[in-house]
Design an enzyme around this catalytic site. Sequence first.
Site, PDB file in Angstrom:
ATOM      1  N   TYR A  38       0.817  -1.318   0.049  1.00 56.91           N
ATOM      2  CA  TYR A  38       0.150   0.114   0.147  1.00 56.91           C
ATOM      3  C   TYR A  38       0.914   1.170   0.164  1.00 56.91           C
ATOM      4  CZ  TYR A  38      -4.183  -2.828   1.378  1.00 56.91           C
ATOM      5  OH  TYR A  38      -5.005  -3.510   1.648  1.00 56.91           O
ATOM      6  N   HIS A 194     -13.189   2.270   6.035  1.00 57.10           N
ATOM      7  CA  HIS A 194     -12.218   1.680   5.671  1.00 57.10           C
ATOM      8  C   HIS A 194     -11.644   0.679   6.797  1.00 57.10           C
ATOM      9  CE1 HIS A 194     -12.128   4.882   2.757  1.00 57.10           C
ATOM     10  NE2 HIS A 194     -11.672   3.986   1.949  1.00 57.10           N
ATOM     11  N   ARG A 224      -6.284   7.536  -8.136  1.00 56.15           N
ATOM     12  CA  ARG A 224      -5.413   6.427  -7.716  1.00 56.15           C
ATOM     13  C   ARG A 224      -5.891   5.204  -8.176  1.00 56.15           C
ATOM     14  NH1 ARG A 224      -7.033   3.297  -3.061  1.00 56.15           N
ATOM     15  NH2 ARG A 224      -4.860   2.515  -2.541  1.00 56.15           N
ATOM     16  N   ASN A 226      -6.306   0.944  -7.524  1.00 56.24           N
ATOM     17  CA  ASN A 226      -6.295  -0.218  -6.561  1.00 56.24           C
ATOM     18  C   ASN A 226      -6.766  -1.500  -7.077  1.00 56.24           C
ATOM     19  OD1 ASN A 226      -6.468  -1.353  -3.748  1.00 56.24           O
ATOM     20  ND2 ASN A 226      -8.592  -0.629  -3.325  1.00 56.24           N
ATOM     21  N   GLU A 266      -9.526  -0.959  -9.960  1.00 57.50           N
ATOM     22  CA  GLU A 266     -10.191   0.367  -9.755  1.00 57.50           C
ATOM     23  C   GLU A 266      -9.536   1.345 -10.008  1.00 57.50           C
ATOM     24  OE1 GLU A 266     -12.845  -1.925  -6.024  1.00 57.50           O
ATOM     25  OE2 GLU A 266     -11.506  -0.198  -5.681  1.00 57.50           O
ATOM     26  N   TYR A 317      -6.963 -10.490   2.863  1.00 50.15           N
ATOM     27  CA  TYR A 317      -7.850  -9.628   2.740  1.00 50.15           C
ATOM     28  C   TYR A 317      -8.717  -9.490   1.259  1.00 50.15           C
ATOM     29  CZ  TYR A 317      -9.826  -4.749   2.421  1.00 50.15           C
ATOM     30  OH  TYR A 317     -10.718  -3.896   1.966  1.00 50.15           O
ATOM     31  N   LYS A 318      -7.597  -9.666   0.438  1.00 45.57           N
ATOM     32  CA  LYS A 318      -8.172  -9.532  -1.040  1.00 45.57           C
ATOM     33  C   LYS A 318      -8.996 -10.922  -1.520  1.00 45.57           C
ATOM     34  CE  LYS A 318      -4.747  -6.350  -2.492  1.00 45.57           C
ATOM     35  NZ  LYS A 318      -5.700  -5.171  -2.942  1.00 45.57           N
TER      36      LYS A 318
END
Lengths: 347, 199
Positions: A38, A194, A224, A226, A266, A317-318
């Site tokens: 990140y 978040h 940005r 993602n 994204e 998480y993904k």
Amino acid sequence: MSAVFKPHETFRDDFTYANSPQAIRRFPLPFPEDNYMYSVNIEPHMPGPAGSVTEFAFDVDEHYVAECRERAIVLAAEPLRYQALPHMMSSQWDCMELIMDSLARDYPEHFSLAKQGNRWHWINRPLEIDQHFTFGDAASLPREPLDYITRQAQGDFVVMDQREGDLWTEAGMVTTQADWSLDFDMGMTFKEWHGPVPLAHELQVFDRALKFLLNLRLGAPVRRLNWTMTINPRLDTSPENYPFWGPDRASVTAQNAGDRVHLRVELQGLWRLPRSNAVVFGIRCYLISLRELATVPKWARRVHRVLRHLHPALIDYKGLTRYREAAVAWLAPFDDGSPTTPGTASE
Amino acid sequence: MLVTGIKSKPVYAPLQADIRGRYHLMLGMGVGAAPLLRVIAEMRAASEASLKYTRVLYVPGAEAEQFKTAAVSDVQIFAGTPALLESFRQVLAQSLMGTRLYVAGPESFIGLVMKIALEFNLNKDEIRAEECGSLARRIYCIHCRATTEEVRTNIVRCVGCERWLLVRDHYSRRLAAYMGVMVDAEAPGELPLLKEVFL
């Protein structure tokens, strides 16, 4: 140059969605290096090169008509995928104006907007819509303004009210999301919203992003990238429908990963709105199969390396746990170990 | 760390009397009596008159008797949380500027009170809450929207759709609930061991 629409492709059931060679070349790869962590990777949303996904404020590509139809399918079954709190009406009009102005300016062959005072005339040729209405008068439109215009746009939209030094998620159209729920998150502050993201809070990513966004200026939007991964080209990977798409994750093998596993990127854009002082957060989703991705040799090497060395918390998480190894195995033959040039350009 | 890392859960601080308030509305459940009685004692010390403008709504535990001897002007005891919340709603509808709200009890009780306070647009500085008692959670099923109460386990069967839900560490103040997501969607029948974790 305008894309040729593919109105019949699908994002469910038989999954006929695919990218043309032109769409592959303009795909927004989110990995400028061979590893990923990140960062507050925010940059001004300035016009990018001609033909790129950032050439215009809102990218309209070959999937436009099909994505609008997919959104209508989701909303017919689950109306709460669109929600707006009552005090967000001013920002709804703001957001509608931003999208209409941008589309009509950037794609005059597809959209036009004529304004005579508050009497507006909107034409959307690909969707065969011709609408006269009075700006500011909700009764003159068939739906609330944000609902109305985001049914004619690709990507999700969240409108955040700004007060008490925070941004509050209080309106949105969210039908193409990567496993988060507008219905659950409505009314949350920026950091509450978040909350589930691992590692980033500790890296102060959200402290800095919030501070930055509270000072976002009118006419100076930012963006940005993602990313995550999705099995099949499925736009609606909502938690609401997880019982239906969750099983896909267990279906991946090293043999079928090239066609089943998709990189999901994204393109996130943020705009200050003029009357309401709200911030609109656009989350535009691009999907590409590993097989399509591997037609660009550098990208195949890059994605292979990113996936192989991804941080365990991000794998979890993904939601990649069950199929990451299969994806890595499928990509391995494309990676001869040769260096990749910096940046995301295809070569 | 299942509980402490939750970014979307509000952090509550110990209650303290705020005698700048003109009216004091106290809501308590079970062991929440102790912090409220402590605040009442602080108020008596600082300004005995303020007790005349203090009202207590309470769902007992065993401590109900203690409020009756605390010289507070108005104490109401309820049989259960829903009745207390209904009364709270009516009180809020008539309440005046300068009211201070004190809430004490288990997390799920505070959450339900805060949900109503949010609907009435109370400011953060008008509300104080102290968490004590059970960590049992209210779980909102993201699939069918039903809420399962008093959840003490890591997974729970939804009262609405009967799916087994994983209790996630993501909290909504608006819904006063944590998110529940189907736990065996990717591999039907593959459930983690049932464990009591919210005690």
